[in-house]
Design a protein around this motif. Structure first.
Motif, mmCIF file in Angstrom:
data_model
loop_
_atom_site.group_PDB
_atom_site.id
_atom_site.type_symbol
_atom_site.label_atom_id
_atom_site.label_comp_id
_atom_site.label_asym_id
_atom_site.label_seq_id
_atom_site.Cartn_x
_atom_site.Cartn_y
_atom_site.Cartn_z
ATOM 1 N N THR A 42 34.460 34.372 42.635
ATOM 2 C CA THR A 42 34.853 34.357 44.047
ATOM 3 C C THR A 42 33.917 35.218 44.884
ATOM 4 O O THR A 42 33.263 36.131 44.387
ATOM 5 C CB THR A 42 36.281 34.911 44.236
ATOM 6 N N ARG B 131 30.940 40.527 47.663
ATOM 7 C CA ARG B 131 30.763 41.264 48.923
ATOM 8 C C ARG B 131 30.687 42.779 48.767
ATOM 9 O O ARG B 131 29.828 43.408 49.375
ATOM 10 C CB ARG B 131 31.860 40.887 49.908
ATOM 11 N N SER C 185 34.831 37.386 46.963
ATOM 12 C CA SER C 185 35.354 38.761 47.026
ATOM 13 C C SER C 185 34.806 39.641 45.903
ATOM 14 O O SER C 185 34.807 40.864 46.023
ATOM 15 C CB SER C 185 36.881 38.766 47.014
ATOM 16 N N GLN C 186 34.307 39.044 44.833
ATOM 17 C CA GLN C 186 33.675 39.827 43.769
ATOM 18 C C GLN C 186 32.277 40.281 44.180
ATOM 19 O O GLN C 186 31.775 41.273 43.670
ATOM 20 C CB GLN C 186 33.566 39.007 42.484
#
Length: 110
Positions: A51, A56, A53-54
């Motif tokens: 993802t 950023r 989010s991993q």
């Protein structure tokens, strides 16, 4: 999340600095990672990313560093919001694919 904290704090402390325990908070760990790497030219490789989010929290804070993200997902948010460029590798021709498989599996056959 814990894997991301480990990744964000995997670098060594600066020369002469005493090591300290890594922050347990992901945001603090990512900030520490970015500050340690801010003055360096580094290439960060993140493999098997699931993802955006991993990724950023680990994006380099300076223009002198680069990041390569390998994923089976498109991760379109990185291109749209973070200016990432998507590179889609082509398929190897059959003879090259067979040669690659032979090379990486050599010595692993019963």
């Amino acid at each position: 999340m814990k894997g991301s904290v480990r990744a964000a704090t995997a670098s060594s402390p600066p020369s002469g600095a005493a090591p300290s325990p890594p922050p347990q908070d992901l945001d603090a760990a990512a900030a520490l990672c970015r500050s340690l790497l801010a003055e360096l030219r580094v290439l960060v490789v993140l493999d098997n990313v699931a993802t955006v989010s991993q990724v950023r929290p680990l994006l380099p804070g300076s223009a002198s560093s680069r990041i390569v993200v390998v994923s089976r997902s498109r991760l379109s948010g990185l291109a749209v919001c973070d200016g990432a460029r998507r590179l889609i590798p082509g398929t190897l021709p059959e003879p090259e694919a067979v040669a690659l498989l032979r090379t990486v599996t050599a010595g692993h056959r019963p």
